[in-house]
Design a protein around this motif. Structure first.
Motif, short mmCIF file in Angstrom:
data_model
loop_
_atom_site.label_atom_id
_atom_site.label_comp_id
_atom_site.label_asym_id
_atom_site.label_seq_id
_atom_site.Cartn_x
_atom_site.Cartn_y
_atom_site.Cartn_z
N MET C 135 0.83 -1.22 0.00
CA MET C 135 0.00 0.00 0.00
C MET C 135 0.85 1.26 0.00
N GLU C 136 1.89 1.24 0.82
CA GLU C 136 2.75 2.42 0.91
C GLU C 136 3.46 2.67 -0.44
N ARG C 138 2.51 1.61 -3.42
CA ARG C 138 1.50 2.02 -4.41
C ARG C 138 1.31 3.53 -4.32
N MET C 139 1.23 4.05 -3.10
CA MET C 139 1.06 5.49 -2.89
C MET C 139 2.26 6.28 -3.42
N ILE C 140 3.46 5.80 -3.11
CA ILE C 140 4.66 6.51 -3.58
C ILE C 140 4.72 6.49 -5.11
N ALA C 143 3.06 9.33 -6.78
CA ALA C 143 3.51 10.70 -6.48
C ALA C 143 4.28 11.30 -7.66
N LEU C 153 1.91 6.04 -11.39
CA LEU C 153 0.95 4.94 -11.36
C LEU C 153 -0.48 5.47 -11.35
N GLY C 154 -1.40 4.72 -11.95
CA GLY C 154 -2.83 5.04 -11.87
C GLY C 154 -3.40 4.56 -10.53
N ALA C 155 -4.52 3.87 -10.58
CA ALA C 155 -5.17 3.42 -9.33
C ALA C 155 -5.53 1.95 -9.43
N GLY D 219 -8.45 5.67 -11.66
CA GLY D 219 -7.14 6.06 -12.19
C GLY D 219 -6.55 7.31 -11.58
N SER D 222 -3.69 10.15 -12.58
CA SER D 222 -2.97 9.59 -13.71
C SER D 222 -3.92 9.06 -14.76
#
Lengths: 244, 244, 244, 244, 244, 244
Positions: C135-136, C138-140, C143, C153-155, D219, D222
């Motif tokens: 999770m961390e 993915r967040m970075i 950025a 990165l998207g989501a 998304g 991004s």
């Protein structure tokens, strides 16, 4: 001076305090509280997309721009004390010295209540980290053996302000605050956030809808108070009262 | 008269209100509230073991004895309005007419707040049933189409008073009330419960320990208020406030 | 190339990906996804009991053996990209550089979805740690200020694969995947795990029983699809759809 | 004809379906689904305050007015099949025959998915009751021994639409639906609710804000899709899929 | 010697074990268990207010005083093995070496069961940290590759002893232990805590009330055992049994 | 005779007790307990699909067939006391008299422990209803005023046996029972269920996998007991013990 009321906001990134508790800040300033805002980071890496898309963007430049925005927003809210720990973001991490610096602030402020983020945020681990730091530093500030001789902290409430997707964060408000009288200030603070124009309308909608919840819970169709804008908060600790 | 404050206690069995919120009742009476206590049943079948062990015990006899105890306890708490719906216990069940009778009381009282049991109780399903009825009748009392012309109910808080084994019932207090000034009255009401002497010490211990929680949450070692007896409550609905 | 689908598995130890999402890996490879597997550690200390019981066992020897097994398993699943961060196990801990190495992989892969462990595991804190790191990072990876200029990165969804004792881990599947067509590959990958023969039957039983759940939820006795093997996953984030 | 898609909405009161899933109804009608709306009651007693404040209001008159509004709203959503079980509200209660009438509808519709309320609602017990009835009747509709010979129900998803105060109801959306293309229809349906003008803006704000959540989860910065209006739903049952 | 039963208490601060599981310690010593108590810190900074208020207080002096108290309390409980890791408090933090030292103790003790704090404590993050360390070190102690050749740990239960405000900590007891026979020892240990006289009565009240819960759950009014003092615990792992 | 141990199973439908606690029944019979099985319904409408697909199926015929199967299964488990309340299924509903009949059985049996379903089941509301009835009737059986003069019930544990999709039902086992010695009997009972052949393998797989959990929790790789078949249960009430 012993009667001076105060509050402390612990914001993971420079703009969080605006969207999430700008109304509470302005309202309590208006009521004579001294509200101190601590931004643990500028949100420079993770919450400044618009600035990074500009030519020549640099870390220092982004930080400076974010600081300027945050200071302007604090001013719009009539808050005169905003501090930046510059602990870095994405991820946000405080070492022991930085935590103790935060403890120093807590003790200096002796807040009647504190404000920070939700305890869980699967989108943004900086947010939940900030809250865990807030709890840890609140505990340290209460320790008689930490910097003996200083005035230790009492037991201020810790309110969690509203995260962006409340249900995903497991955040449940137990108090709604009427911010109608200071809405113009909050809106002005919001408009200081030039990099996040897409959120202006979002948080205006939200404040209007939370006012609906305020009205419902203060009396519903049978006479709820006519709040037009509100903010919601979740309490961590029980209250102590003389009347229910 | 519009300013007369009032509160409503909905108690599954005749003695529940004494142990669980006797302090709140006495305190609010002292503060000028009119507190109405509704006992949905006498607890005649399930909470009167001592009486049933006596020779010649009968349902009507047990009910009468329980009623007498409850009335004495209410008096000890300075509560002048106690009512008995006699809906039966173990299990407690209200039909539509009995629910509407409760709605009538709610509307007549127009309580500033209501008090009832925890929402879950694996030992005693009458308790959780009472709370579900309280919520349902609160809703009906708000309906403009129920007995049109009557004054509809606003949005009073529903506080859940402390169950016997809090952790098993999933009950979590978010407010502690200082009942030191009325402790003698609560103890006197407790002593009206001649059939449950084994619980007198239990609830005295509990009130003392909840006072410790009161002190911790009102300032801890750095100046918490010196409450000696307290009661805890869990709120169902959010509060609406002008200051945090 | 923009349309190349991809997925990323973050496995605390070298064998986790086999038992827990081997079917998903093989199936998506078959469907044209590029699946990257990242093993944060080899599970060399804590999940290699059989190897340590052999004469002359050494840390490097165990690591090499575990790597070989994992590579063979990945091959059996038709996955061509397996990486080993060698961050150590029992306990697993990534420093900032190792997290950023994982962020590099996430950004390079640009996964359509990610897979990792349950969020809680009282038996194995490495597992929940891996998910918090996922999770961390993915967040970075989202950025704009992290390695500016790289594609952010998207989501992507983060799916939590099935832990060993689901109820103790608070894991609740919200999606079942039919892996019947690739079961032979998963079973072949399972049989690469020579050190854990006692688990072969366990995970075969599990896949059969999850297929029962698949059938129930796809139509029950009134026409559920005849899946023979399935895997379950828990989603962290809401889906966004055009049809329910 | 076997391929005709269908959906079933179970609404406690006549207006609930408009605010909570009007977009889903219009969108699926547009996609060729037959959407059936069942209003268990008219909300005649509890959700018609404005009508009751008019001179000469009567139960039958209020019901007729509510029915008319609901029919107009359904029409605005292009839904051609709306039914009223007239089971009464505040409280809503269905006897066995009324439940079996609902089972008849479920079997006739053979819905691909169902929609109803949140499972808990401390403000409105009719809402949670409607959902418990939906689950019970879904189960009965699956029983081969209920009206043997009829086509039994498969295993349709039950989506819980958004309640008024999501956090108080413990409702957590796991799917967001883009309703941008049918927003005008939903707004038109909303405007049929002449008795609840104060909610028009509320639900417009909400749809805008849920679109923000849609964009974030599809998304983010991004490249999330540019939805302008959305609705959220919580799934009760796991999905069964061929691809993650 | 293989049959020697043993238990391990992991206490964040020097006094925690007394209030929270002093009865369990004395009782199991009496039954022939060897109980080892590990104090991760002395609670020197955060739980020694009274000592810090004395003239000339110093960190080393406070630690020595706390150690002396804890040793006296252990002796009162007939526990002969108490150890102090001196890892610091407010905040408590163990580095890798300190965790491995704890693993060494766990392996040497080979406990039949372990005891530590609740998993969550918003007042005192040292408490929940101690439990997370207990779980992590239990896992490491089970690893065949950690100090190969040593006897690895089996699967001892981890009991969470009672925190100060159970409901706020989300702690739910699933087992009550009758400590009547050793109450005098526990009370003597409690009275070793000269700095916390205000808690003596609190924990006596609590033990009496937990005995009421013991009686209720062992048979209630129909013959529950007449325990006078009890302690409650929450189990982390399932039990394995031959009879229900 | 006072020492005769006994247990009571409350099964919503005729076959539930076989899959979910057949091992516990056979094992406790073997240990000298008298186990009474109460089937609240035959599952005639909702769990007899195969029978209803036969020509000439009738409600009475289906009930008779289900009863025969259940009796055969009980016999295979060495249980000599099986009773059928015939309260109907899909939905299952007991009126006051039927509840009191169940109370009569509870009092006659005076069980050392009771067994019933999970507290929540979104697929099958009969299951959770059965458990709520079990709790309610346990409470009534404890009431001295219910049929005064009868021996009242003590405080037996209520174990929830394993539902079909544990995670969806929020069921969490806290005890695993080794049923290896009676597995052949459970399998024989399972094979009495001719209408549900598709579940034979499912529940055999499950028993094998629960044995893995038994082994893990009784010592893991360091010497867990070699159970081959196990069942899991969730306790509602805390245990009372003399040793941890």
């Amino acid at each position: 001076m012993a009667d001076q009321k105060s509050a402390l906001v612990i914001s993971a990134h420079a703009a969080d305090f605006v969207w999430r508790c700008g109304g509470a800040i302005a309202l309590h300033q208006e009521k004579g509280y001294d509200v101190t805002i601590v931004c643990l980071s500028y949100g420079e890496r993770g919450e400044s997309a618009k600035l990074w898309k500009q030519d020549g963007a640099s870390l220092e430049g982004v930080k400076a721009a974010r600081r300027k925005e945050a200071e302007a927003a604090a001013k719009a809210l009539d808050a005169h004390d905003i501090r930046f720990l510059d602990a870095g973001d994405y991820p946000l991490e405080l070492d022991r010295d930085q935590k103790f610096a935060l403890v120093d602030i807590i003790r200096a402020v002796q807040p009647d209540f504190m404000l920070s983020h939700s305890q869980y945020d699967p989108y943004n681990t900086d947010h939940s980290y900030a809250t865990s730091v807030a709890m840890e530093c609140r505990m340290i500030a209460q320790a008689w053996g930490h910097n003996p001789g200083e005035k230790v902290l009492g037991a201020p409430q810790l309110y969690l302000f509203e995260p962006h997707q409340t249900e995903q964060m497991g955040w449940k408000p137990d108090v709604f605050l009427d911010i109608t009288s200071v809405w113009d200030k909050k809106r002005a603070a919001i408009e200081c956030m030039q990099g996040q124009v897409h959120l202006w309308n979002y948080y205006t909608n939200l404040a209007e809808n939370r006012a609906n919840h305020f009205r419902r819970n203060s009396g519903g169709q049978s006479g709820g108070r006519n709040a037009e804008y509100a903010e919601g908060f979740q309490s961590i600790y029980p209250r102590t009262v003389d009347v229910l």
